[in-house]
Design a protein around this motif. Structure first.
Motif, PDB file in Angstrom:
ATOM      1  N   LEU A 137       0.828  -1.204   0.000  1.00 27.72           N
ATOM      2  CA  LEU A 137       0.000   0.000   0.000  1.00 27.72           C
ATOM      3  C   LEU A 137       0.864   1.255   0.000  1.00 27.72           C
ATOM      4  N   ILE A 138       1.957   1.223   0.752  1.00 28.88           N
ATOM      5  CA  ILE A 138       2.879   2.362   0.749  1.00 28.88           C
ATOM      6  C   ILE A 138       3.439   2.563  -0.656  1.00 28.88           C
ATOM      7  N   GLY A 139       3.824   1.452  -1.317  1.00 29.72           N
ATOM      8  CA  GLY A 139       4.333   1.547  -2.680  1.00 29.72           C
ATOM      9  C   GLY A 139       3.316   2.134  -3.642  1.00 29.72           C
ATOM     10  N   VAL A 140       2.064   1.711  -3.522  1.00 27.41           N
ATOM     11  CA  VAL A 140       1.000   2.257  -4.379  1.00 27.41           C
ATOM     12  C   VAL A 140       0.821   3.753  -4.110  1.00 27.41           C
ATOM     13  N   GLY A 141       0.802   4.114  -2.832  1.00 28.33           N
ATOM     14  CA  GLY A 141       0.636   5.522  -2.482  1.00 28.33           C
ATOM     15  C   GLY A 141       1.764   6.395  -3.012  1.00 28.33           C
ATOM     16  N   LEU A 142       3.001   5.923  -2.890  1.00 27.18           N
ATOM     17  CA  LEU A 142       4.141   6.698  -3.378  1.00 27.18           C
ATOM     18  C   LEU A 142       4.109   6.826  -4.903  1.00 27.18           C
ATOM     19  N   THR A 143       3.594   5.797  -5.576  1.00 29.87           N
ATOM     20  CA  THR A 143       3.459   5.875  -7.033  1.00 29.87           C
ATOM     21  C   THR A 143       2.446   6.945  -7.427  1.00 29.87           C
ATOM     22  N   VAL A 144       1.302   6.958  -6.729  1.00 32.84           N
ATOM     23  CA  VAL A 144       0.292   7.993  -6.984  1.00 32.84           C
ATOM     24  C   VAL A 144       0.887   9.373  -6.718  1.00 32.84           C
ATOM     25  N   TRP A 145       1.640   9.493  -5.630  1.00 36.16           N
ATOM     26  CA  TRP A 145       2.279  10.764  -5.256  1.00 36.16           C
ATOM     27  C   TRP A 145       3.213  11.236  -6.364  1.00 36.16           C
ATOM     28  N   ARG A 165      -2.816  18.439  -6.817  1.00 38.08           N
ATOM     29  CA  ARG A 165      -2.452  18.581  -5.401  1.00 38.08           C
ATOM     30  C   ARG A 165      -3.337  17.692  -4.521  1.00 38.08           C
ATOM     31  N   MET A 166      -4.594  17.521  -4.895  1.00 36.35           N
ATOM     32  CA  MET A 166      -5.458  16.602  -4.145  1.00 36.35           C
ATOM     33  C   MET A 166      -4.943  15.166  -4.261  1.00 36.35           C
ATOM     34  N   LEU A 167      -4.479  14.794  -5.447  1.00 36.21           N
ATOM     35  CA  LEU A 167      -3.922  13.446  -5.635  1.00 36.21           C
ATOM     36  C   LEU A 167      -2.606  13.272  -4.878  1.00 36.21           C
ATOM     37  N   VAL A 168      -1.861  14.354  -4.714  1.00 39.36           N
ATOM     38  CA  VAL A 168      -0.657  14.297  -3.883  1.00 39.36           C
ATOM     39  C   VAL A 168      -1.035  13.889  -2.459  1.00 39.36           C
ATOM     40  N   GLY A 169      -2.128  14.455  -1.962  1.00 36.31           N
ATOM     41  CA  GLY A 169      -2.610  14.093  -0.632  1.00 36.31           C
ATOM     42  C   GLY A 169      -3.036  12.640  -0.546  1.00 36.31           C
ATOM     43  N   VAL A 170      -3.665  12.129  -1.612  1.00 38.79           N
ATOM     44  CA  VAL A 170      -4.057  10.716  -1.652  1.00 38.79           C
ATOM     45  C   VAL A 170      -2.832   9.833  -1.561  1.00 38.79           C
ATOM     46  N   GLY A 171      -1.794  10.165  -2.341  1.00 44.01           N
ATOM     47  CA  GLY A 171      -0.578   9.366  -2.309  1.00 44.01           C
ATOM     48  C   GLY A 171       0.117   9.401  -0.965  1.00 44.01           C
ATOM     49  N   ALA A 173      -1.275   9.764   1.891  1.00 43.66           N
ATOM     50  CA  ALA A 173      -2.113   9.181   2.944  1.00 43.66           C
ATOM     51  C   ALA A 173      -1.652   7.781   3.342  1.00 43.66           C
ATOM     52  N   SER A 174      -1.259   6.950   2.383  1.00 43.11           N
ATOM     53  CA  SER A 174      -0.846   5.583   2.717  1.00 43.11           C
ATOM     54  C   SER A 174       0.392   5.598   3.587  1.00 43.11           C
ATOM     55  N   PHE A 175       1.331   6.486   3.268  1.00 42.79           N
ATOM     56  CA  PHE A 175       2.578   6.552   4.035  1.00 42.79           C
ATOM     57  C   PHE A 175       2.332   7.082   5.446  1.00 42.79           C
ATOM     58  N   ILE A 176       1.514   8.115   5.551  1.00 40.91           N
ATOM     59  CA  ILE A 176       1.216   8.709   6.857  1.00 40.91           C
ATOM     60  C   ILE A 176       0.567   7.680   7.787  1.00 40.91           C
ATOM     61  N   SER A 177      -0.309   6.844   7.239  1.00 45.40           N
ATOM     62  CA  SER A 177      -1.051   5.884   8.058  1.00 45.40           C
ATOM     63  C   SER A 177      -0.216   4.670   8.456  1.00 45.40           C
ATOM     64  N   LEU A 178       0.715   4.253   7.608  1.00 45.56           N
ATOM     65  CA  LEU A 178       1.353   2.946   7.768  1.00 45.56           C
ATOM     66  C   LEU A 178       2.823   2.993   8.149  1.00 45.56           C
ATOM     67  N   ALA A 179       3.504   4.106   7.931  1.00 52.47           N
ATOM     68  CA  ALA A 179       4.946   4.153   8.198  1.00 52.47           C
ATOM     69  C   ALA A 179       5.259   4.021   9.687  1.00 52.47           C
ATOM     70  N   ALA A 180       4.528   4.768  10.524  1.00 51.91           N
ATOM     71  CA  ALA A 180       4.813   4.740  11.962  1.00 51.91           C
ATOM     72  C   ALA A 180       4.642   3.349  12.574  1.00 51.91           C
ATOM     73  N   PRO A 181       3.596   2.567  12.228  1.00 56.58           N
ATOM     74  CA  PRO A 181       3.518   1.204  12.764  1.00 56.58           C
ATOM     75  C   PRO A 181       4.707   0.334  12.355  1.00 56.58           C
ATOM     76  N   ALA A 238       9.182   4.641  -4.660  1.00 55.10           N
ATOM     77  CA  ALA A 238       7.942   4.060  -5.159  1.00 55.10           C
ATOM     78  C   ALA A 238       8.210   2.690  -5.763  1.00 55.10           C
ATOM     79  N   VAL A 239       9.289   2.582  -6.543  1.00 54.03           N
ATOM     80  CA  VAL A 239       9.670   1.293  -7.130  1.00 54.03           C
ATOM     81  C   VAL A 239      10.004   0.289  -6.035  1.00 54.03           C
ATOM     82  N   LEU A 240      10.720   0.750  -5.021  1.00 57.85           N
ATOM     83  CA  LEU A 240      11.085  -0.116  -3.893  1.00 57.85           C
ATOM     84  C   LEU A 240       9.848  -0.698  -3.227  1.00 57.85           C
ATOM     85  N   GLY A 241       8.842   0.154  -2.993  1.00 60.34           N
ATOM     86  CA  GLY A 241       7.615  -0.308  -2.347  1.00 60.34           C
ATOM     87  C   GLY A 241       6.799  -1.256  -3.196  1.00 60.34           C
ATOM     88  N   LEU A 242       6.885  -1.099  -4.522  1.00 58.92           N
ATOM     89  CA  LEU A 242       6.077  -1.925  -5.407  1.00 58.92           C
ATOM     90  C   LEU A 242       6.694  -3.280  -5.717  1.00 58.92           C
TER      91      LEU A 242
END
Length: 540
Positions: A137-145, A165-171, A173-181, A238-242
């Protein structure tokens, strides 16, 4: 499903090259004819990531995210609108605002449009983490970003860049939610808060670098190149995450186990990498009763609301987020109105550089100090609340005193100490978010915390402070009123000390996939264990 007794002759033949030496292996060998053979490639494979590599990679990603936030607010990228004098002489303007001839309102929309995508997508990504590998999911988000940032550079009008810029926020979002865990899973036990502090230190650092970076690139190349360079920097991650073998995230069960994963730095098995790359777990086409294996959208929505209700019933989590909202209300307004208030109160010649310098230095040292201090105190939720309340209270006192002095030379050191104390909360507040809920709820907990502190914190604070200033027309009084809100944050966190707080980070998740669904699914994530791997088979 019954186990067949083996044929002695076939048993001897099949084990002629390897003699089992434990009772467990005897059982596995005895059922060799009844169960599908388990290839060694199905065993968990070690990941390229070490804990420190993971932290370093996530810190760089976080830094790039916030460099983008700083650069779009810089004069080099944001620029100035077109102006005309009374004698008819007009300037072409500069940056985004000048090229698209944007009003101040439109310019403000572009600066904050990413927030729309971030707030909408954060809980969605957190919910998907139940069915989709979180690392993917992080990889997908970074790709969208990355794609959205490239789009910003190719923008032709206001609506185009606002959408990007709205799509930047979408991308993001995955990192913000999942990186800290992920960081919390892999940090040494005695340094968990310090590692979170290092990660969140990238926020003030990235914004400050973004101001400088945007100014340099915008003035020497073009505001478009600022976005394209950011995309090039993010592309490898993004490539790393995917495409790298995805990592495990503690709190999500796999087949044959009702316990959450506890070995985070183990990659998915070789056979499952394709499934992980696609994001979804492989499911059997039909279960024993002929029904489809995938749960309905209704079940997914019901599970999401159940998790959301669980979060709201967790008093420790709610108190922590309420304090965080009040805290972010002040920090958001400081970042927006601080330079202007400093200019009018103290007649600073370069208020942007002055406030930016104080913020980045205090932010770096304060964020790191907060994490290290809590680790030295012994990282517990109760100790975290003690540190949050004391640091915020003292920070409020120093910031309040700073605005009371008329001398700039008294203001600077007092305000710097106040901000250092205020930023010391970053590690502890996110530690409480992660440890007050069970592992399976951590992505949603981080997502809802992010949504809450923005919707009720920094998003409304800037316009509200503007309304107050328009009414009283006194920046010193306005700044003092704003700073006093930090005392409310300190008071809320002080209440948390008296709660019966339980560290739930090692609990089994209540929101795991049901046994029926688990029996129909191939594992996304494997637990690194010496236990035998059980593969369900149909009885003959």
């Amino acid at each position: 499903m019954g186990k067949q007794e083996p044929d002695p002759k076939s048993l001897d033949d099949s084990n002629s090259t390897h003699k089992p030496d434990t009772s467990t292996l005897d059982v596995l060998a005895a059922t060799d004819m009844a169960k599908p053979s388990i290839s060694s490639s199905l065993l968990p494979q070690p990941s390229w990531f070490t804990a420190k590599r993971l932290l370093a990679v996530f810190c760089v990603i976080n830094l790039i995210n916030y460099v983008d936030r700083g650069s779009i607010a810089s004069n080099g990228v944001n620029g100035n609108r077109r102006t005309c004098t009374k004698d008819g002489t007009c300037s072409s303007g500069s940056g985004i605002q000048g090229e698209f001839n944007l009003s101040n309102f439109q310019d403000g929309v572009i600066s904050s449009a990413f927030m729309v995508g971030l707030l909408v997508a954060s809980p969605i990504f957190a919910s998907f983490a139940k069915r989709v590998n979180p690392f993917r999911l992080i990889g997908v988000g970074l790709t969208v970003w990355t794609i959205a940032i490239v789009g910003c550079g190719f923008s032709t009008n206001f609506w185009f860049i606002a959408t990007c810029r709205m799509l930047v926020g979408v991308g993001e979002a995955s990192f913000i939610s999942l990186a800290a865990p992920f960081i919390d899973d892999n940090a040494p036990v005695a340094q968990k808060t310090a590692w979170l502090g290092i990660f969140y230190m990238c926020i003030p650092t990235g914004i400050a670098f973004g101001y400088v970076y945007g100014g340099l690139v915008g003035n020497h190349l073009s505001w478009r190149w600022a976005f394209w360079i950011e995309a090039l920097l993010m592309l490898p991650f993004a490539v790393l995450g995917l495409f790298m073998k995805p990592l495990q995230l503690k709190g999500f069960s796999h087949i044959g186990s009702k316990k959450p994963l506890t070995s985070p730095l183990t990659a998915c098995p070789e056979e499952a990498v394709l499934n992980c790359s696609n994001g979804l777990s492989s499911t059997r086409e039909e279960s024993k009763d002929g029904s489809k294996g995938a749960p309905s959208n209704l079940n997914e929505l019901a599970r999401f609301w159940k998790d959301l209700k669980t979060l709201h019933l967790e008093k420790t989590y709610v108190i922590n987020v309420l304090g965080y909202i009040a805290y972010n209300f002040v920090i958001g307004a400081y970042s927006y109105w601080g330079p202007k208030a400093g200019y009018y109160i103290y007649h600073m010649k370069n208020a942007d550089m002055m406030f930016g310098g104080i913020t980045v230095i205090s932010g770096i040292f304060g964020t790191l100090a907060g994490g290290f201090v809590l680790d030295r105190m012994t990282s517990t939720i109760s100790n975290a609340f003690k540190l949050l309340s004391v640091a915020t209270f003292l920070g409020a006192i120093f910031c309040f005193a700073a605005f009371c002095f008329k001398s700039l030379y008294a203001f600077i050191p007092l305000f710097a100490i106040g901000e250092l104390l205020v930023f010391a909360t970053q590690g502890p507040v996110n530690y409480v978010c992660l440890h007050s809920v069970n592992p399976g709820l951590r992505p949603l907990a981080m997502a809802m915390s992010t949504v809450s502190i923005h919707i009720f914190g920094d998003v409304p604070s800037s316009p509200l402070v503007g309304v107050v200033q328009d009414h009283i027309n006194n920046w010193r009084v306005t700044a003092l009123m704003l700073t006093s809100v930090l005392l409310i944050a300190a008071g809320i966190w002080f209440l948390g000390i008296f709660l019966h707080s339980v560290d739930r980070s090692n609990e089994d998740s209540d929101n795991q996939i049901s046994d029926a669904e688990r029996a129909r699914s191939q594992p996304l994530l494997k637990e690194k264990s010496n236990e035998p791997i059980e593969v369900p088979v149909e009885s003959s």
